[in-house]
Design a protein around this motif. Structure first.
Motif, PDB file in Angstrom:
ATOM      1  N   TYR A  57      -8.335 -29.282  55.946  1.00 59.21           N
ATOM      2  CA  TYR A  57      -8.725 -30.614  55.493  1.00 59.21           C
ATOM      3  C   TYR A  57      -9.957 -30.527  54.588  1.00 59.21           C
ATOM      4  O   TYR A  57     -10.021 -31.145  53.524  1.00 59.21           O
ATOM      5  CB  TYR A  57      -9.014 -31.509  56.707  1.00 59.21           C
ATOM      6  N   GLN A  58     -10.930 -29.723  54.981  1.00 62.12           N
ATOM      7  CA  GLN A  58     -12.136 -29.565  54.169  1.00 62.12           C
ATOM      8  C   GLN A  58     -11.836 -28.865  52.842  1.00 62.12           C
ATOM      9  O   GLN A  58     -12.379 -29.234  51.799  1.00 62.12           O
ATOM     10  CB  GLN A  58     -13.191 -28.782  54.945  1.00 62.12           C
ATOM     11  N   MET A  59     -10.970 -27.875  52.881  1.00 67.32           N
ATOM     12  CA  MET A  59     -10.592 -27.181  51.644  1.00 67.32           C
ATOM     13  C   MET A  59      -9.818 -28.110  50.706  1.00 67.32           C
ATOM     14  O   MET A  59      -9.983 -28.053  49.487  1.00 67.32           O
ATOM     15  CB  MET A  59      -9.758 -25.935  51.944  1.00 67.32           C
ATOM     16  N   LEU A  60      -8.993 -28.974  51.279  1.00 68.34           N
ATOM     17  CA  LEU A  60      -8.275 -29.950  50.467  1.00 68.34           C
ATOM     18  C   LEU A  60      -9.263 -30.885  49.774  1.00 68.34           C
ATOM     19  O   LEU A  60      -9.086 -31.228  48.592  1.00 68.34           O
ATOM     20  CB  LEU A  60      -7.305 -30.755  51.334  1.00 68.34           C
ATOM     21  N   TRP A  61     -10.329 -31.268  50.468  1.00 70.06           N
ATOM     22  CA  TRP A  61     -11.324 -32.154  49.869  1.00 70.06           C
ATOM     23  C   TRP A  61     -12.112 -31.478  48.754  1.00 70.06           C
ATOM     24  O   TRP A  61     -12.658 -32.158  47.878  1.00 70.06           O
ATOM     25  CB  TRP A  61     -12.263 -32.745  50.920  1.00 70.06           C
ATOM     26  N   VAL A  62     -12.169 -30.154  48.750  1.00 68.80           N
ATOM     27  CA  VAL A  62     -12.799 -29.467  47.620  1.00 68.80           C
ATOM     28  C   VAL A  62     -12.005 -29.767  46.347  1.00 68.80           C
ATOM     29  O   VAL A  62     -12.570 -30.101  45.309  1.00 68.80           O
ATOM     30  CB  VAL A  62     -12.887 -27.943  47.872  1.00 68.80           C
ATOM     31  N   LEU A  63     -10.678 -29.670  46.445  1.00 65.72           N
ATOM     32  CA  LEU A  63      -9.826 -29.958  45.290  1.00 65.72           C
ATOM     33  C   LEU A  63      -9.856 -31.444  44.928  1.00 65.72           C
ATOM     34  O   LEU A  63      -9.951 -31.806  43.744  1.00 65.72           O
ATOM     35  CB  LEU A  63      -8.395 -29.515  45.579  1.00 65.72           C
ATOM     36  N   VAL A  64      -9.779 -32.310  45.937  1.00 63.40           N
ATOM     37  CA  VAL A  64      -9.799 -33.754  45.685  1.00 63.40           C
ATOM     38  C   VAL A  64     -11.137 -34.165  45.067  1.00 63.40           C
ATOM     39  O   VAL A  64     -11.180 -34.967  44.127  1.00 63.40           O
ATOM     40  CB  VAL A  64      -9.515 -34.535  46.989  1.00 63.40           C
ATOM     41  N   SER A  65     -12.234 -33.605  45.564  1.00 60.82           N
ATOM     42  CA  SER A  65     -13.560 -33.916  45.021  1.00 60.82           C
ATOM     43  C   SER A  65     -13.678 -33.481  43.570  1.00 60.82           C
ATOM     44  O   SER A  65     -14.279 -34.181  42.746  1.00 60.82           O
ATOM     45  CB  SER A  65     -14.653 -33.235  45.845  1.00 60.82           C
ATOM     46  N   THR A  66     -13.109 -32.335  43.260  1.00 64.90           N
ATOM     47  CA  THR A  66     -13.128 -31.866  41.881  1.00 64.90           C
ATOM     48  C   THR A  66     -12.393 -32.841  40.973  1.00 64.90           C
ATOM     49  O   THR A  66     -12.885 -33.206  39.895  1.00 64.90           O
ATOM     50  CB  THR A  66     -12.481 -30.472  41.784  1.00 64.90           C
ATOM     51  N   ALA A  67     -11.208 -33.261  41.408  1.00 70.52           N
ATOM     52  CA  ALA A  67     -10.422 -34.214  40.610  1.00 70.52           C
ATOM     53  C   ALA A  67     -11.142 -35.546  40.462  1.00 70.52           C
ATOM     54  O   ALA A  67     -11.171 -36.138  39.369  1.00 70.52           O
ATOM     55  CB  ALA A  67      -9.050 -34.412  41.243  1.00 70.52           C
ATOM     56  N   LEU A  68     -11.760 -36.034  41.535  1.00 72.06           N
ATOM     57  CA  LEU A  68     -12.466 -37.312  41.474  1.00 72.06           C
ATOM     58  C   LEU A  68     -13.710 -37.226  40.590  1.00 72.06           C
ATOM     59  O   LEU A  68     -14.009 -38.162  39.832  1.00 72.06           O
ATOM     60  CB  LEU A  68     -12.850 -37.775  42.884  1.00 72.06           C
ATOM     61  N   THR A  69     -14.426 -36.111  40.664  1.00 76.91           N
ATOM     62  CA  THR A  69     -15.614 -35.937  39.831  1.00 76.91           C
ATOM     63  C   THR A  69     -15.225 -35.854  38.358  1.00 76.91           C
ATOM     64  O   THR A  69     -15.880 -36.439  37.495  1.00 76.91           O
ATOM     65  CB  THR A  69     -16.390 -34.685  40.247  1.00 76.91           C
ATOM     66  N   MET A  70     -14.133 -35.147  38.072  1.00 80.07           N
ATOM     67  CA  MET A  70     -13.662 -35.047  36.698  1.00 80.07           C
ATOM     68  C   MET A  70     -13.226 -36.424  36.179  1.00 80.07           C
ATOM     69  O   MET A  70     -13.533 -36.795  35.039  1.00 80.07           O
ATOM     70  CB  MET A  70     -12.487 -34.063  36.633  1.00 80.07           C
ATOM     71  N   THR A  71     -12.559 -37.185  37.008  1.00 79.38           N
ATOM     72  CA  THR A  71     -12.146 -38.536  36.633  1.00 79.38           C
ATOM     73  C   THR A  71     -13.367 -39.414  36.372  1.00 79.38           C
ATOM     74  O   THR A  71     -13.414 -40.152  35.378  1.00 79.38           O
ATOM     75  CB  THR A  71     -11.274 -39.158  37.735  1.00 79.38           C
ATOM     76  N   ALA A  72     -14.354 -39.334  37.254  1.00 78.33           N
ATOM     77  CA  ALA A  72     -15.577 -40.132  37.078  1.00 78.33           C
ATOM     78  C   ALA A  72     -16.279 -39.764  35.777  1.00 78.33           C
ATOM     79  O   ALA A  72     -16.752 -40.642  35.044  1.00 78.33           O
ATOM     80  CB  ALA A  72     -16.507 -39.920  38.263  1.00 78.33           C
ATOM     81  N   TYR A  73     -16.329 -38.479  35.460  1.00 75.73           N
ATOM     82  CA  TYR A  73     -16.977 -38.041  34.224  1.00 75.73           C
ATOM     83  C   TYR A  73     -16.242 -38.579  33.001  1.00 75.73           C
ATOM     84  O   TYR A  73     -16.868 -39.063  32.047  1.00 75.73           O
ATOM     85  CB  TYR A  73     -17.034 -36.512  34.175  1.00 75.73           C
ATOM     86  N   GLN A  74     -14.914 -38.504  33.010  1.00 74.42           N
ATOM     87  CA  GLN A  74     -14.151 -39.006  31.872  1.00 74.42           C
ATOM     88  C   GLN A  74     -14.305 -40.521  31.717  1.00 74.42           C
ATOM     89  O   GLN A  74     -14.415 -41.026  30.603  1.00 74.42           O
ATOM     90  CB  GLN A  74     -12.680 -38.623  32.020  1.00 74.42           C
ATOM     91  N   LEU A  75     -14.323 -41.234  32.842  1.00 75.58           N
ATOM     92  CA  LEU A  75     -14.549 -42.679  32.778  1.00 75.58           C
ATOM     93  C   LEU A  75     -15.940 -42.992  32.241  1.00 75.58           C
ATOM     94  O   LEU A  75     -16.132 -43.938  31.480  1.00 75.58           O
ATOM     95  CB  LEU A  75     -14.347 -43.315  34.156  1.00 75.58           C
ATOM     96  N   TRP A  76     -16.929 -42.217  32.650  1.00 72.75           N
ATOM     97  CA  TRP A  76     -18.301 -42.405  32.175  1.00 72.75           C
ATOM     98  C   TRP A  76     -18.380 -42.181  30.662  1.00 72.75           C
ATOM     99  O   TRP A  76     -19.027 -42.956  29.942  1.00 72.75           O
ATOM    100  CB  TRP A  76     -19.256 -41.469  32.901  1.00 72.75           C
ATOM    101  N   GLN A  77     -17.721 -41.127  30.171  1.00 78.11           N
ATOM    102  CA  GLN A  77     -17.721 -40.861  28.738  1.00 78.11           C
ATOM    103  C   GLN A  77     -17.077 -42.012  27.970  1.00 78.11           C
ATOM    104  O   GLN A  77     -17.584 -42.449  26.939  1.00 78.11           O
ATOM    105  CB  GLN A  77     -16.975 -39.550  28.432  1.00 78.11           C
ATOM    106  N   ARG A  78     -15.974 -42.534  28.490  1.00 79.19           N
ATOM    107  CA  ARG A  78     -15.292 -43.669  27.847  1.00 79.19           C
ATOM    108  C   ARG A  78     -16.202 -44.891  27.846  1.00 79.19           C
ATOM    109  O   ARG A  78     -16.295 -45.612  26.848  1.00 79.19           O
ATOM    110  CB  ARG A  78     -13.992 -43.977  28.587  1.00 79.19           C
ATOM    111  N   ASP A  79     -16.894 -45.130  28.961  1.00 77.38           N
ATOM    112  CA  ASP A  79     -17.801 -46.278  29.056  1.00 77.38           C
ATOM    113  C   ASP A  79     -18.946 -46.148  28.058  1.00 77.38           C
ATOM    114  O   ASP A  79     -19.308 -47.121  27.398  1.00 77.38           O
ATOM    115  CB  ASP A  79     -18.340 -46.377  30.487  1.00 77.38           C
ATOM    116  N   GLN A  80     -19.500 -44.950  27.927  1.00 75.36           N
ATOM    117  CA  GLN A  80     -20.612 -44.754  27.000  1.00 75.36           C
ATOM    118  C   GLN A  80     -20.171 -44.919  25.550  1.00 75.36           C
ATOM    119  O   GLN A  80     -20.895 -45.497  24.742  1.00 75.36           O
ATOM    120  CB  GLN A  80     -21.244 -43.364  27.207  1.00 75.36           C
ATOM    121  N   ARG A  81     -18.977 -44.419  25.200  1.00 74.81           N
ATOM    122  CA  ARG A  81     -18.467 -44.614  23.840  1.00 74.81           C
ATOM    123  C   ARG A  81     -18.272 -46.093  23.534  1.00 74.81           C
ATOM    124  O   ARG A  81     -18.622 -46.567  22.448  1.00 74.81           O
ATOM    125  CB  ARG A  81     -17.150 -43.858  23.657  1.00 74.81           C
ATOM    126  N   ALA A  82     -17.744 -46.830  24.512  1.00 72.77           N
ATOM    127  CA  ALA A  82     -17.519 -48.266  24.312  1.00 72.77           C
ATOM    128  C   ALA A  82     -18.843 -49.000  24.166  1.00 72.77           C
ATOM    129  O   ALA A  82     -18.979 -49.900  23.319  1.00 72.77           O
ATOM    130  CB  ALA A  82     -16.722 -48.839  25.478  1.00 72.77           C
TER     131      ALA A  82
END
Length: 101
Positions: A57-82
């Protein structure tokens, strides 16, 4: 008596809390909640290929956290461009409005 120069109207700022920023916050907050709520995963079963639930379960959250952090970063970049595009168009409109008056 000379008149004071006309003060420019400040460009209205966009709200600090926007829906996209709420989503970014949730993406970054979810892994903390999942890992700090130890009672939800402090068990052995169900095992996955012989690995107790506690560990996979903890190892799965390493992958999920990576995906969520990457998503948050991409959303942040889109927000800053806008925001930059909006502030650039607002400042251009302010300059045009001041020049034609």
């Amino acid at each position: 008596m000379p008149e004071a120069p006309e003060a420019r109207q400040p460009v209205t700022a966009q709200p600090v809390v926007t829906p996209i920023r709420v989503v970014i916050g949730l993406c970054l907050f979810a892994p903390f909640v999942a890992m700090l709520w130890v009672g939800s995963y402090a068990k052995v079963d169900p095992a996955f290929i012989g690995i107790p639930f506690f560990y996979w379960y903890q190892m799965l959250w390493v992958l999920v956290s990576t995906a969520l952090t990457m998503t948050a970063y991409q959303l942040w970049q889109r927000d800053q461009r806008a925001r930059r595009a909006t502030s650039a168009s607002a400042s251009a409109a302010t300059k045009d409005g001041g020049a034609s008056a």
